[in-house]
Design a protein around this motif. Structure first.
Motif, PDB file in Angstrom:
ATOM      1  N   GLY A 235       0.678  -1.345   0.018  1.00  0.00           N
ATOM      2  CA  GLY A 235      -0.113  -0.017   0.020  1.00  0.00           C
ATOM      3  C   GLY A 235       0.960   1.268   0.116  1.00  0.00           C
ATOM      4  O   GLY A 235       1.975   1.380   0.846  1.00  0.00           O
ATOM      5  N   ILE A 236       0.406   2.223  -0.765  1.00  0.00           N
ATOM      6  CA  ILE A 236       1.070   3.467  -0.752  1.00  0.00           C
ATOM      7  C   ILE A 236       0.341   4.800  -0.263  1.00  0.00           C
ATOM      8  O   ILE A 236       1.001   5.214   0.496  1.00  0.00           O
ATOM      9  N   ALA A 237      -1.011   4.655  -0.558  1.00  0.00           N
ATOM     10  CA  ALA A 237      -1.811   5.832  -0.035  1.00  0.00           C
ATOM     11  C   ALA A 237      -3.284   5.128   0.167  1.00  0.00           C
ATOM     12  O   ALA A 237      -3.594   4.223  -0.480  1.00  0.00           O
ATOM     13  N   GLY A 238      -4.144   6.061   0.856  1.00  0.00           N
ATOM     14  CA  GLY A 238      -5.506   5.721   1.177  1.00  0.00           C
ATOM     15  C   GLY A 238      -6.129   5.790  -0.093  1.00  0.00           C
ATOM     16  O   GLY A 238      -7.507   5.341  -0.058  1.00  0.00           O
ATOM     17  N   ASN A 239      -5.467   6.240  -1.341  1.00  0.00           N
ATOM     18  CA  ASN A 239      -6.535   6.443  -2.440  1.00  0.00           C
ATOM     19  C   ASN A 239      -5.725   5.978  -3.789  1.00  0.00           C
ATOM     20  O   ASN A 239      -5.966   6.249  -4.856  1.00  0.00           O
ATOM     21  N   VAL A 240      -4.869   5.081  -3.552  1.00  0.00           N
ATOM     22  CA  VAL A 240      -4.047   4.462  -4.640  1.00  0.00           C
ATOM     23  C   VAL A 240      -4.161   2.720  -4.344  1.00  0.00           C
ATOM     24  O   VAL A 240      -3.747   2.127  -3.427  1.00  0.00           O
ATOM     25  N   ILE A 241      -4.403   2.310  -5.428  1.00  0.00           N
ATOM     26  CA  ILE A 241      -4.344   0.646  -5.666  1.00  0.00           C
ATOM     27  C   ILE A 241      -2.859   0.656  -5.716  1.00  0.00           C
ATOM     28  O   ILE A 241      -2.127   0.866  -6.381  1.00  0.00           O
ATOM     29  N   PRO A 242      -2.513  -0.481  -4.553  1.00  0.00           N
ATOM     30  CA  PRO A 242      -1.097  -0.889  -4.657  1.00  0.00           C
ATOM     31  C   PRO A 242      -0.622  -1.762  -5.509  1.00  0.00           C
ATOM     32  O   PRO A 242      -1.394  -2.617  -6.235  1.00  0.00           O
ATOM     33  N   ASP A 243       0.858  -1.499  -5.982  1.00  0.00           N
ATOM     34  CA  ASP A 243       1.377  -2.156  -7.083  1.00  0.00           C
ATOM     35  C   ASP A 243       2.269  -3.343  -6.409  1.00  0.00           C
ATOM     36  O   ASP A 243       2.884  -3.886  -7.282  1.00  0.00           O
TER      37      ASP A 243
END
Length: 362
Positions: A235-243
């Motif tokens: 996870g990167i941020a609360g509004n980003v789909i993690p890669d």
């Protein structure tokens, strides 16, 4: 008691209290190492060498066999559990405080016997070493194995790890691996544009949840294995789909399995994902089939058990030296905030080692 030496005429229980009250959290072993060195250098029957904060003291009596008895002098960090105190719980007398179990009670027994056993039936190498509780690169026994391996040589070795003063043979191996999934970042409001790496980790967790660990008999002892997730990140941020997502797994494997075989097993289970082995320590077979080990068991008494965790007995096993764990304290109390050792176990450990090393009947 002088401020620069230990009074080795004191009981092993009192010695445990004294050395536990000396803070020797990893990286701060120096003062205790100084005290041990000063104390054993005063014993004329021992040759003493120091390597960093590791102290080696040896008899040279020309015996047919040599035994190595080692214990580490560092502890994990304190948490309001020093100074030590005596307490009684449900009729059992304990010494409470950091280090009482892991493993200064065993160290105290070593010191007591090192002073008193001037004519043992075997030659003895006593080792008190630093930095066991931290990284492999700092471990005093590991350093000694690389710089002065001849000092570890013997026909049998005992590590004063807490075993409730019962014999625990060998140890399991230990492997840690990071299993990664990859995806594609996108805004979480348009998740269909991306590819969620955390979601793709679900099959990894399914494998772990369904896994049935083996129980493996090795030289008469049954070792329990274990394969578990011990961490997960992504996870990167609360509004980003993690890669990216990483599942950190720990594999405890029986000593009959080599490091290469342990790696192969992990790759067999998780080979469709990215697998990175981040730590590997092979186990140690019990070594209880050696005649000298059988003599030890007969003198100490009881039924040997397997050691499930990894310990430094594996260093001796790697040198072809049979080794066991034997020391006071319940390993379940190691590192605990209420760490405490039953006083009877300190006495039992001293009695068992003394009986064997002097050829007496327990």
């Amino acid at each position: 008691m002088s401020s620069d030496v230990l009074d080795l005429s004191a009981s092993s229980i009192e010695l445990t209290r004294v050395i536990c009250d000396i803070d020797s959290v990893s990286d701060n072993e120096g003062p205790l190492a100084d005290l041990i060195e000063n104390t054993v250098r005063a014993l004329p029957h021992l040759r003493v060498d120091r390597f960093g904060d590791t102290i080696v003291a040896r008899t040279s009596l020309g015996r047919d066999q040599r035994v190595v008895i080692a214990g580490h002098i560092d502890t994990v960090p304190l948490n309001k559990n020093l100074p030590t105190r005596f307490e009684t719980i449900d009729g059992v007398d304990y010494l409470w405080g950091r280090g009482t179990v892991d493993m200064k009670a065993g160290v105290a027994v070593q010191l007591k016997l090192a002073a008193e056993l001037t004519d043992p039936v075997v030659d003895i190498t006593w080792i008190w070493y630093d930095h066991e509780e931290v990284s492999e690169s700092k471990n005093g026994l590991n350093r000694l194995s690389q710089t002065n391996p001849e000092l570890l040589q013997g026909d049998f070795a005992i590590l004063s790890e807490p075993t409730r003063s019962e014999i625990e043979g060998g140890c399991n191996g230990n492997l840690r691996a990071e299993i990664r999934t990859r995806g594609l970042r996108s805004h979480s409001a348009r998740s269909w544009v991306g590819d969620n790496a955390i979601h793709k980790a679900a099959p990894i967790l399914d494998i772990l949840a369904a896994y049935t660990a083996r129980q493996v008999e090795v030289d008469g002892l049954v070792y329990r294995e274990g394969l578990n997730a011990v961490g997960i990140s992504g996870g990167i941020a609360g509004n980003v789909i993690p890669d990216e997502c990483m599942v950190h797994i720990n594999y405890r494997f029986a000593p009959s399995r080599s490091g290469e075989e342990a790696i192969a097993h992990i790759e067999e289970l998780f080979g469709e994902w990215e697998v990175e082995i981040v730590d590997l320590a092979v186990g140690a077979r019990p070594g209880l089939d050696a005649p000298i080990a059988q003599q030890f068991v007969a003198a100490v008494g009881g039924v040997p058990m397997p050691k499930y965790g990894w310990t430094d007995v594996a260093r001796f096993s790697g040198l072809g030296i049979p080794a066991v764990n034997y020391g006071p304290g319940d390993p379940l109390k190691a590192h605990a905030d209420d760490e405490r050792v039953p006083l009877q176990q300190i006495t039992d450990c001293e009695r068992g080692l003394r009986a064997w090393l002097t050829g007496a009947t327990r």
